[in-house]
Design a protein around this motif. Sequence first.
Motif, PDB file in Angstrom:
ATOM      1  N   ASN A  32       0.836  -1.180   0.000  1.00  0.00           N
ATOM      2  CA  ASN A  32       0.000   0.000   0.000  1.00  0.00           C
ATOM      3  C   ASN A  32       0.879   1.241   0.000  1.00  0.00           C
ATOM      4  O   ASN A  32       1.897   1.288   0.680  1.00  0.00           O
ATOM      5  N   ILE A  33       0.469   2.239  -0.743  1.00  0.00           N
ATOM      6  CA  ILE A  33       1.218   3.486  -0.799  1.00  0.00           C
ATOM      7  C   ILE A  33       0.849   4.327   0.409  1.00  0.00           C
ATOM      8  O   ILE A  33      -0.322   4.626   0.636  1.00  0.00           O
ATOM      9  N   GLN A  34       1.835   4.675   1.190  1.00  0.00           N
ATOM     10  CA  GLN A  34       1.628   5.456   2.409  1.00  0.00           C
ATOM     11  C   GLN A  34       1.761   6.948   2.135  1.00  0.00           C
ATOM     12  O   GLN A  34       0.962   7.740   2.604  1.00  0.00           O
ATOM     13  N   LYS A  35       2.799   7.321   1.370  1.00  0.00           N
ATOM     14  CA  LYS A  35       3.065   8.738   1.167  1.00  0.00           C
ATOM     15  C   LYS A  35       3.682   8.953  -0.208  1.00  0.00           C
ATOM     16  O   LYS A  35       4.488   8.148  -0.672  1.00  0.00           O
ATOM     17  N   VAL A  36       3.270  10.061  -0.840  1.00  0.00           N
ATOM     18  CA  VAL A  36       3.835  10.464  -2.121  1.00  0.00           C
ATOM     19  C   VAL A  36       4.291  11.910  -1.971  1.00  0.00           C
ATOM     20  O   VAL A  36       3.525  12.755  -1.535  1.00  0.00           O
ATOM     21  N   THR A  37       5.555  12.171  -2.315  1.00  0.00           N
ATOM     22  CA  THR A  37       6.098  13.518  -2.207  1.00  0.00           C
ATOM     23  C   THR A  37       6.588  13.955  -3.577  1.00  0.00           C
ATOM     24  O   THR A  37       7.289  13.212  -4.258  1.00  0.00           O
ATOM     25  N   LEU A  38       6.203  15.170  -3.956  1.00  0.00           N
ATOM     26  CA  LEU A  38       6.607  15.741  -5.233  1.00  0.00           C
ATOM     27  C   LEU A  38       7.752  16.718  -5.003  1.00  0.00           C
ATOM     28  O   LEU A  38       7.675  17.579  -4.122  1.00  0.00           O
ATOM     29  N   PHE A  39       8.818  16.566  -5.796  1.00  0.00           N
ATOM     30  CA  PHE A  39       9.986  17.432  -5.715  1.00  0.00           C
ATOM     31  C   PHE A  39      10.223  18.102  -7.058  1.00  0.00           C
ATOM     32  O   PHE A  39       9.993  17.496  -8.112  1.00  0.00           O
ATOM     33  N   SER A  40      10.720  19.336  -7.019  1.00  0.00           N
ATOM     34  CA  SER A  40      11.150  20.001  -8.244  1.00  0.00           C
ATOM     35  C   SER A  40      12.435  19.333  -8.724  1.00  0.00           C
ATOM     36  O   SER A  40      13.060  18.568  -7.988  1.00  0.00           O
ATOM     37  N   ILE A  41      12.860  19.671  -9.913  1.00  0.00           N
ATOM     38  CA  ILE A  41      14.086  19.105 -10.478  1.00  0.00           C
ATOM     39  C   ILE A  41      15.309  19.523  -9.657  1.00  0.00           C
ATOM     40  O   ILE A  41      16.323  18.841  -9.657  1.00  0.00           O
ATOM     41  N   THR A  42      15.197  20.630  -8.896  1.00  0.00           N
ATOM     42  CA  THR A  42      16.295  21.096  -8.051  1.00  0.00           C
ATOM     43  C   THR A  42      16.280  20.465  -6.661  1.00  0.00           C
ATOM     44  O   THR A  42      17.140  20.742  -5.848  1.00  0.00           O
ATOM     45  N   GLY A  43      15.266  19.627  -6.388  1.00  0.00           N
ATOM     46  CA  GLY A  43      15.187  18.948  -5.104  1.00  0.00           C
ATOM     47  C   GLY A  43      14.303  19.617  -4.074  1.00  0.00           C
ATOM     48  O   GLY A  43      14.206  19.152  -2.945  1.00  0.00           O
ATOM     49  N   LYS A  44      13.624  20.698  -4.431  1.00  0.00           N
ATOM     50  CA  LYS A  44      12.723  21.385  -3.497  1.00  0.00           C
ATOM     51  C   LYS A  44      11.426  20.585  -3.352  1.00  0.00           C
ATOM     52  O   LYS A  44      10.787  20.226  -4.340  1.00  0.00           O
ATOM     53  N   ARG A  45      11.051  20.312  -2.090  1.00  0.00           N
ATOM     54  CA  ARG A  45       9.804  19.590  -1.834  1.00  0.00           C
ATOM     55  C   ARG A  45       8.635  20.521  -2.106  1.00  0.00           C
ATOM     56  O   ARG A  45       8.544  21.600  -1.537  1.00  0.00           O
ATOM     57  N   LEU A  46       7.720  20.094  -2.975  1.00  0.00           N
ATOM     58  CA  LEU A  46       6.597  20.930  -3.373  1.00  0.00           C
ATOM     59  C   LEU A  46       5.291  20.558  -2.682  1.00  0.00           C
ATOM     60  O   LEU A  46       4.520  21.429  -2.311  1.00  0.00           O
ATOM     61  N   LYS A  47       5.040  19.264  -2.532  1.00  0.00           N
ATOM     62  CA  LYS A  47       3.782  18.833  -1.914  1.00  0.00           C
ATOM     63  C   LYS A  47       3.899  17.371  -1.516  1.00  0.00           C
ATOM     64  O   LYS A  47       4.604  16.594  -2.154  1.00  0.00           O
ATOM     65  N   THR A  48       3.165  17.001  -0.451  1.00  0.00           N
ATOM     66  CA  THR A  48       3.106  15.616   0.009  1.00  0.00           C
ATOM     67  C   THR A  48       1.652  15.187   0.119  1.00  0.00           C
ATOM     68  O   THR A  48       0.816  15.934   0.618  1.00  0.00           O
ATOM     69  N   TRP A  49       1.367  13.990  -0.366  1.00  0.00           N
ATOM     70  CA  TRP A  49       0.040  13.391  -0.257  1.00  0.00           C
ATOM     71  C   TRP A  49       0.159  12.135   0.584  1.00  0.00           C
ATOM     72  O   TRP A  49       1.113  11.384   0.456  1.00  0.00           O
ATOM     73  N   GLU A  50      -0.818  11.875   1.438  1.00  0.00           N
ATOM     74  CA  GLU A  50      -0.833  10.666   2.277  1.00  0.00           C
ATOM     75  C   GLU A  50      -1.976   9.766   1.826  1.00  0.00           C
ATOM     76  O   GLU A  50      -3.093  10.237   1.596  1.00  0.00           O
TER      77      GLU A  50
END
Length: 84
Positions: A32-50
């Motif tokens: 099961n997928i617990q968490k998904v985190t989106l990062f920019s190409i530079t490594g900046k965290r943009l958003k997290t979904w649970e």
Amino acid sequence: LGVENIVEPQNNIALYPNPVQYILHLKTKTNNIQKVTLFSITGKRLKTWEDQTDINMAPFAPGNYFVKITTTTHQTLVKKIIKK
């Protein structure tokens, strides 16, 4: 983007469509997928979904991104996606 345990795409996690325009779908056969985190190409965290398997990419500008997926068994996958 530190990664402890890597799950290769052939190990039951699929992301589609890629390139994505609106909704990025995540599918897994065994974990099961617990968490998904989106990062920019530079490594900046943009958003997290649970606890979500459909990720709305519409608010984000076209370009390249990284998605880090963490399963309930604490395995991770980092995948490059393209937003069109």
